[in-house]
Each structure stands twice: as structure tokens, then as C-alpha cells.
Design an enzyme around this catalytic site. Structure first.
Site, PDB file in Angstrom:
ATOM      1  N   GLU A 230      34.136 -15.419   1.819  1.00 36.22           N
ATOM      2  CA  GLU A 230      34.891 -14.259   1.357  1.00 36.22           C
ATOM      3  C   GLU A 230      34.909 -13.196   2.452  1.00 36.22           C
ATOM      4  O   GLU A 230      33.861 -12.850   3.005  1.00 36.22           O
ATOM      5  CB  GLU A 230      34.232 -13.718   0.090  1.00 36.22           C
ATOM      6  N   ASP A 232      35.911  -9.443   2.655  1.00 32.12           N
ATOM      7  CA  ASP A 232      36.323  -8.243   1.928  1.00 32.12           C
ATOM      8  C   ASP A 232      36.918  -7.238   2.913  1.00 32.12           C
ATOM      9  O   ASP A 232      36.191  -6.539   3.614  1.00 32.12           O
ATOM     10  CB  ASP A 232      35.135  -7.616   1.203  1.00 32.12           C
ATOM     11  N   GLU A 235      37.091  -2.794  -0.253  1.00 30.64           N
ATOM     12  CA  GLU A 235      36.539  -2.542  -1.583  1.00 30.64           C
ATOM     13  C   GLU A 235      36.353  -1.040  -1.661  1.00 30.64           C
ATOM     14  O   GLU A 235      35.562  -0.467  -0.910  1.00 30.64           O
ATOM     15  CB  GLU A 235      35.217  -3.273  -1.775  1.00 30.64           C
ATOM     16  N   HIS A 246      31.443 -12.235   4.183  1.00 34.28           N
ATOM     17  CA  HIS A 246      30.434 -13.019   3.474  1.00 34.28           C
ATOM     18  C   HIS A 246      30.593 -14.505   3.845  1.00 34.28           C
ATOM     19  O   HIS A 246      31.427 -15.199   3.265  1.00 34.28           O
ATOM     20  CB  HIS A 246      30.623 -12.929   1.957  1.00 34.28           C
TER      21      HIS A 246
END
Length: 499
Positions: A230, A232, A235, A246
């Protein structure tokens, strides 16, 4: 990026065979054009679309109007086990605006937080599509990704998240033949939290071992989770923002069970890095960089252009991922990411690298699961395979989004490095309160562009002092913008990560 879905119960009709497709509501995907750019800076419009995740959809018996799932409970007759449930139940089409508060206009997508129709819907998760049956795949290395965001109406406790995950382009149909719905109906989700609230995984239901959530009337967890890398990009709410890679040791969407899913019982025993390596300007020591009002370098009451660049060690698309840089554009000024100012970090950083992540984890006393899961090199492996763009809005039934915008964990003093992540009170973010007080909260993502480093953004203004390169001493003058025409080489994102 783990979030719980408000799966609504209606009374309508269906069709036949496996994790199937219902026929009551035609599935019509909202249009979302985006642009791909070349090194020369010319950009071409692509006619993309968006689809809502399958977890939000009405699930009913094939050929009947009986709900397979109501509230946070499966129907025991239709769903006695995972395989039978997938054969008996169908995912139906979506009323995007009326039921879910999802509207598209021009090159923008607006996601409303609470939508009240026959039933109340909370939040949503959507994917960018290349066609009606395939997700759009992005290969990020040696490229940059740019978008505009208006999050002025997102208070404490909410998360307007834009990110990439390593989903299958067809939603898993070719790998899992019992999945009859595919990307057209938003199947195949995975992320680095290995979420266990997903109702269908690998063409089967997640019924066995299902436990209803004690504090979310729409959610629960089953025996299985679904894992993948993942990235990101964003956020955020009006008070805080983070960008966080991640990595995972698995190299595609993978179903997990037991300790391989990680989770609170064995957080770091899973196949993915649940914490990631986050750059949140507030957490990294600059509390005036991003926030609501003119007193902040980035003013969240206004639209923001967010640029994320993915550099490799040899500046090619096949090289190892080595650095992630961030820029912003607002009011005609290009603004590089803030520099870190944290006790225990001897070098100031304004980008994400393996060196930054190691120094951050050491200074904060955090487990370095980022490194143990392969760091940026492993993150780059997922990018090589291609990733799907996710756009969502959600609240947090686990820890009230405190990991993003407040002090977390609340058992440690806020003065301890890494604990304070934003200005929101530790009493904020309770989902029932946020849903009652901010039902009209929303986020708008627009003007998506993708291309080589330096191809997707420019500015007519001069932003002040030229920023330094990614990991070094910031230049005198602090956080000014670039003064050149192209900015690619100038300077330096259920979903809770609990770092």
C-alpha cells in the site's frame, strides 16, 4: 488503509452462479477523466471511470430479495460456509449519488461522508477504472502523481484518503473463477492492514469465524484477511496529513489467516508492514506547515495541489525505489515538503528514504517493521507490478483517527517524540459524534495527472527560496517554492496504522 463499510439492506432481485452479480440495479460507473503526461509536459486526457467497493453493495440471494448480510450479520441459511455463501449470494449495482453520496463533475470526484436515503450510508471507497471491467493500473517508479484536493469540510476524526494498493486489474476474476463480479463490482480489495472485514475474498465469502463488531453496527471480521502493499499518497483532514509507504513480503493480493494477517494480537507477525514510514509534518516537528487558515504554509481551507515523486537509484523505471518526494502548489506558489525537526534525528529530512525511516523509527522508539518488510526496495517491487488508485472517505471505529490528527497512543505523554500527530483533542474522532455533528462533511479529488518526473505541474509564481534536495540541511529561508519553470528535481500518501 482499513475502513469499515456501511453495507445497506434493501429489498430487490437477482441472477445466478458463485460470488455473483445481481440484476436489480444497473451498474453505471461515474466518469472521472484524468491526464497522462510526457516528459515534454504535454498531457493527454484519458476517459476514466470510478467504481465503489463491493463491501458497500447490497448482497442478496440469487433469484430472491433475501439479504445475505444485514447490519453486521450473515444469513445462516444462505451463508452456512464460505463457498456456499458465494454461490448463493449476488452483489448488485449501485446508485452512486442517491445511496452513497458519490458524484462526479468534470475531472472531479466528490465523496460525501453521510448519505441518508432509505438507509443511512457512512463513507465510501472507490477505485479508478480503465474500462468498465478493469481497474486503471499505475506504475509509479521514476514518475510523479499529482492531484487537487478540497478537504476544507473534513474535521477532526475523518480521513479523506487517496492511495495505491496492489490489487488485480480485473478484481481477481482470472485468478479466482468463483468471483463472477470482478472489477466491475469493486471486488479484490487488499491493503497493508490485511483487513478481515472484507466480505468476499478470493471468490469466496468470509463467513466462517465471522464476529460482529462490538462498536460498529455495519461491520465485523471473519477468519480471513486480504493483504498487499500500500502506498498512501494522502491521508488527511483539515488538521493533519500524512504520506506513507507500506511494503509487504507478498508480491500480489494474498488471502491471509491467523497470525499471517497481523493484527492486535501479533501486529508485526503478518506479511505486511502495518505502520509504514509516515511523513506527517506535525509529527515531524513543524506544527505550522499544514492546517486551517492563513497562518499555515498550506492552508486547508483552500484547494491544494499535491505532487508526489518516486525516484529510483538510477533514475530509470527499472531501478530500485530510493526516495519519495512531496511538493504542494497553492495560490501560484510551489511549496516543498517541510523539513523534520525532531530530537534524536541528527539530519533534517523533507522526503522519505530508507535512511529517513530508520532515523525516524529510532527517534520515536517505534518497531521498524518498514525495514523488516523490505523498505523502499520492496515497495518498489509492488510498483513494478502496478497498483490501483483508491479514493475514499471514512471514520475510525478502532482508535478515532487519533493516529492521524491527535496524540497517539494516549498512554504516552504528548511531549514524547512521535506521539503528537496533530492538534485535534484526544476526545475527538468518536464515530457516533462525528457522524452526528458532521454529516455533510465531504472531500473532492480532481485534476489527476500522471507522468515522468517534472511533467505534471508548474507555477506562474516564484515561491521564495529554492528548496534543498531530499535529505539534507534546509536552505536559508525555509519553506519557499521553486523558481524554475519545471519543478521535478527541486526539493526534497482499515486504514488506521497505529504507529
Amino acid at each position: 488503509m482499513f475502513q469499515s463499510a456501511a453495507l445497506l439492506a434493501f429489498s430487490l432481485a437477482a441472477v445466478s452462479y458463485g460470488q455473483q452479480v445481481g440484476t436489480n440495479t444497473a451498474e453505471t460507473h461515474p466518469s472521472l477523466p484524468f491526464q497522462t503526461c510526457t516528459a515534454s509536459g504535454s498531457c493527454t486526457t484519458v476517459q476514466g471511470k470510478v467504481v465503489i467497493d463491493s463491501n458497500w453493495r447490497w448482497v442478496h440471494g440469487v433469484g430472491s430479495t433475501t439479504n445475505c448480510y444485514t447490519g453486521n450479520t450473515w444469513d445462516a441459511t444462505l451463508c452456512p460456509d464460505d463457498a456456499t455463501c458465494a454461490a448463493n449470494c449476488a452483489l448488485d449495482g449501485a446508485d452512486y449519488s442517491g445511496t452513497y453520496g458519490i458524484t462526479a463533475s468534470g475531472n472531479g470526484l466528490t465523496l460525501k461522508f453521510v448519505t441518508q436515503s432509505a438507509n443511512k450510508n457512512i463513507g465510501s471507497r472507490t477505485y479508478l477504472m480503465a474500462s468498465d471491467t478493469q481497474y486503471q493500473i499505475f506504475k509509479l517508479k521514476n514518475n510523479e502523481f499529482t492531484f487537487d484536493v478540497d478537504m476544507s469540510q473534513l474535521p477532526c476524526g475523518l480521513n479523506g484518503a487517496l492511495y495505491f494498493v496492489q490489487m488485480d486489474a480485473d478484481g481477481g476474476m482470472s485468478r479466482f473463477p468463483t468471483n463472477k463480479a470482478g472489477a466491475k463490482y469493486g471486488t479484490g480489495y487488499c491493503d497493508s492492514q490485511c483487513p478481515r472485514d472484507i466480505k468476499f475474498i478470493n471468490g469466496q465469502a468470509n463467513v466462517q469465524g465471522w464476529a460482529s463488531s462490538p462498536n460498529d453496527t455495519n461491520a465485523g471480521t471473519g477468519n480471513f484477511g486480504t493483504c498487499c502493499a500500500e502506498m498512501d499518497i494522502w491521508e488527511a483532514n483539515s488538521q493533519a496529513a500524512a504520506v506513507t509507504p507500506h511494503p509487504c513480503t507478498v508480491t500480489q493480493q494474498t488471502r491471509c489467516s491467523g497470525t499471517t494477517c497481523g493484527g492486535t494480537a501479533g501486529r508485526y507477525a503478518g506479511v505486511c508492514d502495518p505502520d509504514g514510514c509516515d511523513f506527517n509534518s506535525w509529527r515531524m516537528g513543524n506544527e505550522t506547515f499544514l492546517g486551517s487558515g492563513s497562518g499555515f504554509t498550506i492552508d486547508t481551507t483552500q484547494k491544494i495541489t499535491v505532487v508526489t515523486q518516486f525516484f529510483t537509484a538510477d533514475n530509470t523505471s527499472t531501478g530500485a525505489l530510493s526516495e519519495i518526494r512531496r511538493f504542494y502548489v497553492q495560490n501560484g506558489k510551489v511549496i516543498p515538503n517541510s523539513f523534520s525537526n525532531v530530537a534524536g534525528m541528527t539530519t533534517q529530512h523533507n522526503s522519505i528514504s530508507d535512511n529517513f525511516c530508520t532515523a525516524q523509527k529510532t527517534a520515536f522508539g517505534d518497531t521498524n517493521s518498514f525495514s523488516s518488510n523490505g523498505g523502499l526496495v520492496q515497495m518498489g517491487t509492488a510498483m513494478d507490478a502496478g497498483m490501483v488508485l483508491v479514493m475514499s472517505v471514512w471514520d475510525d471505529h478502532a482508535v478515532n483517527m487519533l493516529w492521524l490528527d491527535s496524540d497517539y497512543p494516549t498512554t504516552a505523554p504528548a511531549t514524547q517524540p512521535g506521539i503528537s500527530r496533530g492538534p485535534c483533542a484526544t476526545t475527538s474522532g468518536v464515530p457516533a459524534t462525528v457522524e452526528a455533528q458532521s454529516p455533510n462533511a465531504q472531500v473532492t479529488y480532481s485534476n489527476i495527472k500522471f507522468g515522468p518526473i517534472g511533467s505534471t505541474f508548474s507555477s506562474s509564481g516564484t515561491g521564495g527560496s529554492s528548496p534543498g534536495t531530499g535529505n539534507g540541511t534546509p536552505p536559508a529561508g525555509g519553506s519557499g517554492g521553486c523558481s524554475t519553470a519545471k519543478y521535478g528535481q527541486c526539493g526534497g500518501i482499515g486504514e488506521p496504522h497505529f504507529v
